[in-house]
Motif scaffolding. Structure first.
Motif, PDB file in Angstrom:
ATOM      1  N   PRO A 171      15.486  39.075   5.197  1.00 41.84           N
ATOM      2  CA  PRO A 171      14.423  39.387   5.585  1.00 41.84           C
ATOM      3  C   PRO A 171      13.226  38.028   6.252  1.00 41.84           C
ATOM      4  CG  PRO A 171      13.529  40.426   4.158  1.00 41.84           C
ATOM      5  CD  PRO A 171      14.808  39.388   4.018  1.00 41.84           C
ATOM      6  N   ALA A 172      13.642  37.112   4.867  1.00 43.73           N
ATOM      7  CA  ALA A 172      12.228  36.251   5.104  1.00 43.73           C
ATOM      8  C   ALA A 172      12.728  35.083   6.445  1.00 43.73           C
ATOM      9  CB  ALA A 172      12.033  35.237   3.998  1.00 43.73           C
ATOM     10  N   LYS A 173      11.183  35.279   7.141  1.00 44.60           N
ATOM     11  CA  LYS A 173      11.584  34.265   8.505  1.00 44.60           C
ATOM     12  C   LYS A 173      10.588  32.931   8.277  1.00 44.60           C
ATOM     13  CE  LYS A 173       7.636  37.233  10.903  1.00 44.60           C
ATOM     14  NZ  LYS A 173       7.371  37.511   9.682  1.00 44.60           N
ATOM     15  N   SER A 174       9.495  33.224   7.693  1.00 39.10           N
ATOM     16  CA  SER A 174       8.890  32.065   7.147  1.00 39.10           C
ATOM     17  C   SER A 174       8.129  32.341   5.850  1.00 39.10           C
ATOM     18  CB  SER A 174       7.300  32.715   8.424  1.00 39.10           C
ATOM     19  OG  SER A 174       6.694  33.381   7.496  1.00 39.10           O
ATOM     20  N   GLY A 175       7.680  30.715   5.777  1.00 38.77           N
ATOM     21  CA  GLY A 175       7.267  30.216   4.046  1.00 38.77           C
ATOM     22  C   GLY A 175       6.196  29.549   3.883  1.00 38.77           C
ATOM     23  N   TRP A 176       6.126  29.118   2.287  1.00 34.42           N
ATOM     24  CA  TRP A 176       5.809  27.667   2.347  1.00 34.42           C
ATOM     25  C   TRP A 176       4.154  27.361   2.549  1.00 34.42           C
ATOM     26  CZ3 TRP A 176      10.203  28.486   0.024  1.00 34.42           C
ATOM     27  CH2 TRP A 176      10.897  29.236   0.417  1.00 34.42           C
ATOM     28  N   GLN A 215      -2.736  13.185   0.160  1.00 30.28           N
ATOM     29  CA  GLN A 215      -1.402  14.051   0.530  1.00 30.28           C
ATOM     30  C   GLN A 215      -1.252  14.975   1.188  1.00 30.28           C
ATOM     31  OE1 GLN A 215      -1.821  17.750  -2.794  1.00 30.28           O
ATOM     32  NE2 GLN A 215      -3.911  17.211  -2.438  1.00 30.28           N
ATOM     33  N   PHE A 216      -0.418  15.118   1.110  1.00 29.65           N
ATOM     34  CA  PHE A 216      -0.687  16.182   2.529  1.00 29.65           C
ATOM     35  C   PHE A 216       0.795  17.234   1.824  1.00 29.65           C
ATOM     36  CE2 PHE A 216      -1.250  12.527   5.085  1.00 29.65           C
ATOM     37  CZ  PHE A 216      -1.849  12.677   5.860  1.00 29.65           C
ATOM     38  N   MET A 217      -0.153  18.456   1.489  1.00 27.52           N
ATOM     39  CA  MET A 217       0.810  19.237   1.048  1.00 27.52           C
ATOM     40  C   MET A 217       1.376  20.086   2.378  1.00 27.52           C
ATOM     41  SD  MET A 217      -1.572  23.112   0.446  1.00 27.52           S
ATOM     42  CE  MET A 217      -3.055  21.795  -0.360  1.00 27.52           C
ATOM     43  N   TRP A 218       2.659  20.611   1.748  1.00 31.48           N
ATOM     44  CA  TRP A 218       4.052  21.109   2.295  1.00 31.48           C
ATOM     45  C   TRP A 218       3.781  23.111   1.936  1.00 31.48           C
ATOM     46  CZ3 TRP A 218       6.215  19.458   6.255  1.00 31.48           C
ATOM     47  CH2 TRP A 218       7.361  20.343   7.241  1.00 31.48           C
ATOM     48  N   THR A 219       3.518  23.137   2.595  1.00 33.12           N
ATOM     49  CA  THR A 219       3.093  23.312   3.932  1.00 33.12           C
ATOM     50  C   THR A 219       0.820  24.026   3.830  1.00 33.12           C
ATOM     51  OG1 THR A 219       3.401  24.954   4.847  1.00 33.12           O
ATOM     52  CG2 THR A 219       4.232  22.780   5.203  1.00 33.12           C
ATOM     53  N   GLY A 220      -0.187  23.362   4.705  1.00 33.97           N
ATOM     54  CA  GLY A 220      -0.841  23.303   4.800  1.00 33.97           C
ATOM     55  C   GLY A 220      -1.428  25.810   4.636  1.00 33.97           C
ATOM     56  N   ILE A 221      -0.137  25.855   6.107  1.00 30.20           N
ATOM     57  CA  ILE A 221       0.135  27.599   6.826  1.00 30.20           C
ATOM     58  C   ILE A 221       1.459  27.524   7.009  1.00 30.20           C
ATOM     59  CG2 ILE A 221      -0.186  28.130   8.986  1.00 30.20           C
ATOM     60  CD1 ILE A 221      -2.588  26.153   9.963  1.00 30.20           C
ATOM     61  N   HIS A 245       1.272  -1.275   0.092  1.00 34.97           N
ATOM     62  CA  HIS A 245       0.104   0.069  -0.118  1.00 34.97           C
ATOM     63  C   HIS A 245       0.915   0.949   0.407  1.00 34.97           C
ATOM     64  CE1 HIS A 245      -4.424   1.695   1.547  1.00 34.97           C
ATOM     65  NE2 HIS A 245      -3.514   2.313   0.208  1.00 34.97           N
ATOM     66  N   ILE A 246       0.942   2.389  -0.961  1.00 36.73           N
ATOM     67  CA  ILE A 246       1.127   2.820  -1.210  1.00 36.73           C
ATOM     68  C   ILE A 246       1.026   4.205  -1.406  1.00 36.73           C
ATOM     69  CG2 ILE A 246       3.825   4.257  -2.742  1.00 36.73           C
ATOM     70  CD1 ILE A 246       4.105   1.220  -4.006  1.00 36.73           C
ATOM     71  N   THR A 247       0.957   6.319  -1.049  1.00 38.74           N
ATOM     72  CA  THR A 247       0.802   7.103  -1.351  1.00 38.74           C
ATOM     73  C   THR A 247       1.712   8.242  -0.443  1.00 38.74           C
ATOM     74  OG1 THR A 247      -1.892   7.746  -0.218  1.00 38.74           O
ATOM     75  CG2 THR A 247      -0.227   7.018   1.679  1.00 38.74           C
ATOM     76  N   ILE A 248       0.078   9.066  -0.810  1.00 35.04           N
ATOM     77  CA  ILE A 248       1.797  10.387  -0.413  1.00 35.04           C
ATOM     78  C   ILE A 248       1.572  10.852   0.941  1.00 35.04           C
ATOM     79  CG2 ILE A 248       2.184  12.451  -1.365  1.00 35.04           C
ATOM     80  CD1 ILE A 248       0.752  12.235  -4.248  1.00 35.04           C
ATOM     81  N   ASN A 249       2.885  11.144   1.512  1.00 35.98           N
ATOM     82  CA  ASN A 249       2.696  11.363   2.925  1.00 35.98           C
ATOM     83  C   ASN A 249       3.212  12.796   2.625  1.00 35.98           C
ATOM     84  OD1 ASN A 249       1.601  10.032   3.714  1.00 35.98           O
ATOM     85  ND2 ASN A 249       3.213   9.145   5.207  1.00 35.98           N
ATOM     86  N   GLU A 250       3.823  13.331   1.564  1.00 33.88           N
ATOM     87  CA  GLU A 250       4.204  14.960   1.427  1.00 33.88           C
ATOM     88  C   GLU A 250       4.354  15.569   0.237  1.00 33.88           C
ATOM     89  OE1 GLU A 250       7.120  16.155   4.141  1.00 33.88           O
ATOM     90  OE2 GLU A 250       8.278  17.378   2.322  1.00 33.88           O
ATOM     91  N   ASN A 251       4.095  15.999  -0.023  1.00 37.95           N
ATOM     92  CA  ASN A 251       4.094  16.671  -1.699  1.00 37.95           C
ATOM     93  C   ASN A 251       3.795  18.454  -2.266  1.00 37.95           C
ATOM     94  OD1 ASN A 251       1.205  16.033  -0.774  1.00 37.95           O
ATOM     95  ND2 ASN A 251       0.481  17.213  -2.471  1.00 37.95           N
ATOM     96  N   PRO A 252       4.287  19.279  -2.743  1.00 40.27           N
ATOM     97  CA  PRO A 252       4.574  20.365  -2.694  1.00 40.27           C
ATOM     98  C   PRO A 252       2.432  20.812  -2.744  1.00 40.27           C
ATOM     99  CG  PRO A 252       5.980  19.785  -4.621  1.00 40.27           C
ATOM    100  CD  PRO A 252       4.577  18.372  -4.365  1.00 40.27           C
ATOM    101  N   GLY A 253       1.665  19.901  -3.480  1.00 41.46           N
ATOM    102  CA  GLY A 253       0.091  20.611  -3.260  1.00 41.46           C
ATOM    103  C   GLY A 253      -0.051  21.093  -4.974  1.00 41.46           C
TER     104      GLY A 253
END
Length: 846
Positions: free
Chosen positions: A594-599, A577-583, A552-560
């Motif tokens: 100065p980028a402190k966050s993202g994605w 699918q678990f997109m990287w990232t929702g928030i 059984h194969i699925t997606i645990n992380e992906n760009p979305g």
């Protein structure tokens, strides 16, 4: 020694998880008390070991838990971007408290849901133990160390001097809830029940409850174990009572079974909850009552056809997130998560992956309540460390980057056990993940595939991302067998972790996030888990299914992207699918100041919707949707087509909606890409009522309809028609901002010290349109008894202090979060900016 005793205790007694409530049914005493208030706190200058505990604390700060001290500081470009340019440090917490009354025949425990990290604990100067992992819950028995005639002092030393010990923002301190638990000598221990539902249909449910009872008395004891099953309205729907006996100074686990007709099942649309209220009764007196919330639901996974929740085929529309809540850091109030969850659910999200560590009990409680599936992940590192600045394997020896891998060999079983005992009654938890992209830390795994440039194999291609497999399983296995291996073998560790997991919970599947799945499939790593979750390697799915058709194969992380969505749609066994990232999250931005966050794809750091929210809503939610995003072609990644309105090339970059603007304000004549998200088959675009042509979804490989047009001030209109139903949406050019629009999501708060309200200031023009291309300096004045948690714009490059009452808006808006105290009353919030009329909102705190 104390740590070893503690670990042995958890393993030997095999306690069972519970989400506890507060009082005995007869009201005789509180089993659980809130222990978050009235703490003292001080940062230390160095990591020197504490002596002469407890410490004089008269001049220390007063804090209320949960507390994250790192988020109180200013962002500093000289610090590490991997953890968001905020510091760690060393802190000490102390709490003075009276010994609970009438405890001569009781036992007292303190339960910490999470302390980041390397925490050591004392009561009245006597060591209780330690807990290095910042994400696992831990409790200690205080009974024999309590003072009888004077106050007690609980001391917690938190050493986060290794502040870049992770690849994301962790926070620092006692950042989750603390409880004081008082029990009779004959009681149900902490995490003392385990409930499962072997049969869960609309017609019938069977409920199996295992309850551990502990006897701390010197004599054998007879007692009645009584459990009532209650529905959400508190109605009793089932009952079991048994007369039992337990030996002196022993504990036993007892089983009770229930049958329920026509149950209300738990699922993501109808998260119905029940409670098992279990009492220990002796001679007519209730000695202990333990409430276990649970949901009745079934989980089934099929390699050919996918995932079934209550025997209904269910697509897992998942997101990966980290645990910070933006301006509140890691000490996230429940109300902040609720606001975010409501927005996520609205665009179709039904699952969250806790990347890459266990989250709080409170987080899971909310997922239960709101109907969100959870993949509960344990670890980001096992035997070997990752490079905190560049992912992959460890390439530095800095003091500040040494993380959990330093403790894994000794603590992994204890941390996993305590986490599972706490979490396994939550119906939202549907998978256990034992690790994230662990293969990076075992170097030969990447080289075995033939992709990466192995120093010992110059002929290797070095092409991994987006490439099809180039070797057969037999070739990869030969490379794996021949590779030089270290002291620890990934496959052996995986089997060990999976074994511990199944021993504690045989009712759920075990998965892991494989970033080099080709080697993982041939090495035996995949054999350790039930579900092989691939990370960014969609191109390996067909290859793996060909060679392992029953796996059984699925997606645990992906760009979305649409490619990820298509794999779920086109391959029934690939259910998630678990997109990287929702928030958006803080950290993982080394060298990006100065980028402190993202994605973030759906929500930014302040919880504001991004264009990706519209994109996924158009795919995941079965209701009419139409929205417009815009982006200057110079920033779009596309080449100018040269013809107004011409469709962009098919090799368009689906990532660009992440950066799309939701405004129509540009320089006259500037080339702008217009991206329309919809679930209608065709859309016509207009500028000032002039048609720019139609686009068909059938001709759009990534489900985004695009036009390239020169900017013209006015009104941009998208119109879609399907089966006679027409919907339209518009973006209008705005004029200069003339007013502040102040809104709050709640104007009535509980006077409990926890409830929060989110205030948003948006600049608007004379027509009331949101101005997103102009900014102003906002000041918040708060009149009344409430706590300002901070301010933010959600924009990654915004490095203004979070804990402030002033902020310059970003894209014309900003967020302020206010929290109640325990004092009832009226609180007035006034938003001010030079050149604008003040705006105010009044809160009622009751």
């Amino acid at each position: 020694m104390i740590k070893n005793i503690f670990t042995t205790l958890f393993i030997a007694i095999c306690l069972f998880s519970c989400q506890e409530k507060t009082t005995n049914s007869d009201g005789s005493f509180n089993r659980e008390a809130d222990f978050n208030f009235d703490w003292k706190f001080q940062l230390q200058k160095d990591t020197t070991k504490l002596t002469n505990v407890p410490l004089p604390d008269a001049n220390w700060r007063d804090v209320r838990l949960p507390h994250d001290w790192s988020v109180e500081f200013s962002f500093d470009k000289t610090l590490e971007g991997c953890t968001g340019y905020l510091p760690g440090g060393v802190g000490v917490y102390q709490k003075h408290f009276e010994t609970p009354k009438d405890i001569s025949e009781k036992s007292v425990y303190v339960l910490f849901d999470g302390v980041y990290n390397n925490a050591k604990f004392w009561l009245n100067g006597k060591s209780l133990g330690e807990n290095p992992y910042g994400y696992s819950p831990v409790y200690f028995d205080l009974t024999t160390l309590l003072n009888k005639d004077k106050e007690n002092i609980l001391t917690v030393h938190v050493d986060h001097s290794r502040y870049a010990d992770s690849r994301w923002y962790t926070g620092s301190g006692i950042y989750r809830n603390v409880k004081l638990i008082t029990l009779n000598k004959l009681h149900i221990p902490i995490w003392g029940t385990f409930v499962s539902t072997p049969i869960a249909t609309k017609q019938k449910a069977s409920i199996h409850l295992e309850t551990t009872v502990k006897n701390q008395l010197a004599a054998n004891e007879n007692f009645t174990l009584s459990t009532k099953i209650l529905d959400e309205k508190g109605n009793q729907v089932a009952l079991s009572e048994e007369q039992l006996n337990i030996e002196a100074n022993k504990q036993n686990t007892f089983s009770q079974d229930f049958s329920l007709a026509n149950p209300k099942l738990w699922d993501t649309e109808n998260p119905n909850m029940y409670s098992a209220v279990t009492s220990v009764i002796q001679k007519g007196k209730v000695l202990d009552t333990y409430t276990t919330p649970f949901g009745i639901r079934s989980l089934r996974f099929d390699a050919k056809t996918g995932f079934y929740l209550n025997e209904v085929a269910t697509e897992v529309r998942g997101i990966s997130i980290h645990h910070d809540g933006g301006l509140v850091g890691a000490a996230v109030p429940k109300g902040v998560w609720r606001r975010r969850f409501e927005k996520l659910k609205a665009c179709g999200v039904n699952a969250i992956r806790t990347a890459h560590n266990p989250y709080s009990k409170e987080f899971l409680d909310l997922c239960d309540e709101m109907g969100i599936l959870v993949q509960d992940e344990f670890f980001d590192e096992w035997d070997y460390a990752k490079d905190k600045r560049k992912n992959y394997h460890d390439r530095s020896t800095d003091y500040i980057t040494r993380g959990y891998v330093e403790h894994f060999q000794e603590w992994a079983k204890s941390d996993l056990t305590r986490t599972m005992l706490r979490d396994r009654n939550h119906p939202s938890v549907f998978q256990w993940s034992i690790g994230n992209e662990i293969e990076w830390t075992y170097l030969h795994y990447r080289y075995d595939t033939g992709f990466w440039k192995d120093p010992n194999n110059p002929q290797a291609s070095g092409k991994y991302w987006g490439s099809e497999p180039i070797l057969t399983p037999e070739q990869i296995k030969a490379n794996y067998d021949a590779a030089e291996k270290g002291e620890h073998i990934l496959t052996e560790t995986a089997h060990k972790l999976a074994k511990w997991t199944r021993e504690l919970d045989p009712t759920r599947v075990v998965t892991t996030n494989m970033v080099v799945p080709q080697t993982s499939m041939v090495s035996g790593y995949a054999d350790a888990v039930d579900i092989s979750g691939f990370s960014y390697r969609n191109k390996d799915i067909a290859w793996a299914k060909k060679h392992w058709p029953d796996r059984h194969i699925t997606i645990n992380e992906n760009p979305g992207t649409w490619d990820d969505l298509k794999h779920v749609i086109d391959n029934p066994g690939v259910f998630s699918q678990f997109m990287w990232t929702g928030i958006s999250y803080m950290g993982e931005r080394d060298g990006d100041w100065p980028a402190k966050s993202g994605w973030g794809d759906l929500l930014n750091l302040a919880g504001f919707e991004l264009q990706g929210w519209n994109y996924f809503k158009s795919v995941w939610v079965d209701e009419p949707h139409l929205s417009i995003g815009t982006l200057p072609i110079a920033k779009s990644g596309f080449k100018q087509t040269g013809i107004s309105g011409q469709q962009l090339p098919e090799n368009s970059n689906a990532y660009k909606w992440r950066d799309s603007n939701m405004h129509w304000n540009y320089k006259e004549g500037e080339s702008v890409v217009v991206e329309v998200c919809t679930n209608f088959p065709e859309v016509e675009l207009f500028i000032n009522d002039r048609s720019l042509g139609k686009r068909k979804m059938a001709n759009s490989p990534d489900r985004l309809l695009r036009w390239t047009i020169p900017f013209q001030a006015g009104t941009l209109t998208a119109k879609a028609i399907k089966e006679g139903k027409e919907i339209t949406t518009q973006l209008k050019t705005t004029s200069k901002a003339t007013k502040l629009n102040l809104t709050a999501d709640k104007t009535n708060l509980k006077a409990d010290g926890y409830d929060v309200s989110h205030f948003v200031v948006q600049l608007v023009d004379k027509d009331g349109l949101a101005v997103k291309t102009e900014d102003a300096n906002i000041e918040f004045e708060i009149i009344g008894d409430a706590k300002l948690l901070g301010v933010d714009t959600g924009i990654s490059e915004n490095t203004q202090d979070f804990q402030s009452n002033t902020i310059k808006t970003g894209k014309g808006r900003c967020l302020m979060i206010l929290q109640s105290t325990k004092k009832a009353g009226t609180v007035k919030v006034i938003a001010k900016a030079e050149g604008f009329k003040n705006q105010e909102i009044t809160l009622q705190i009751k």
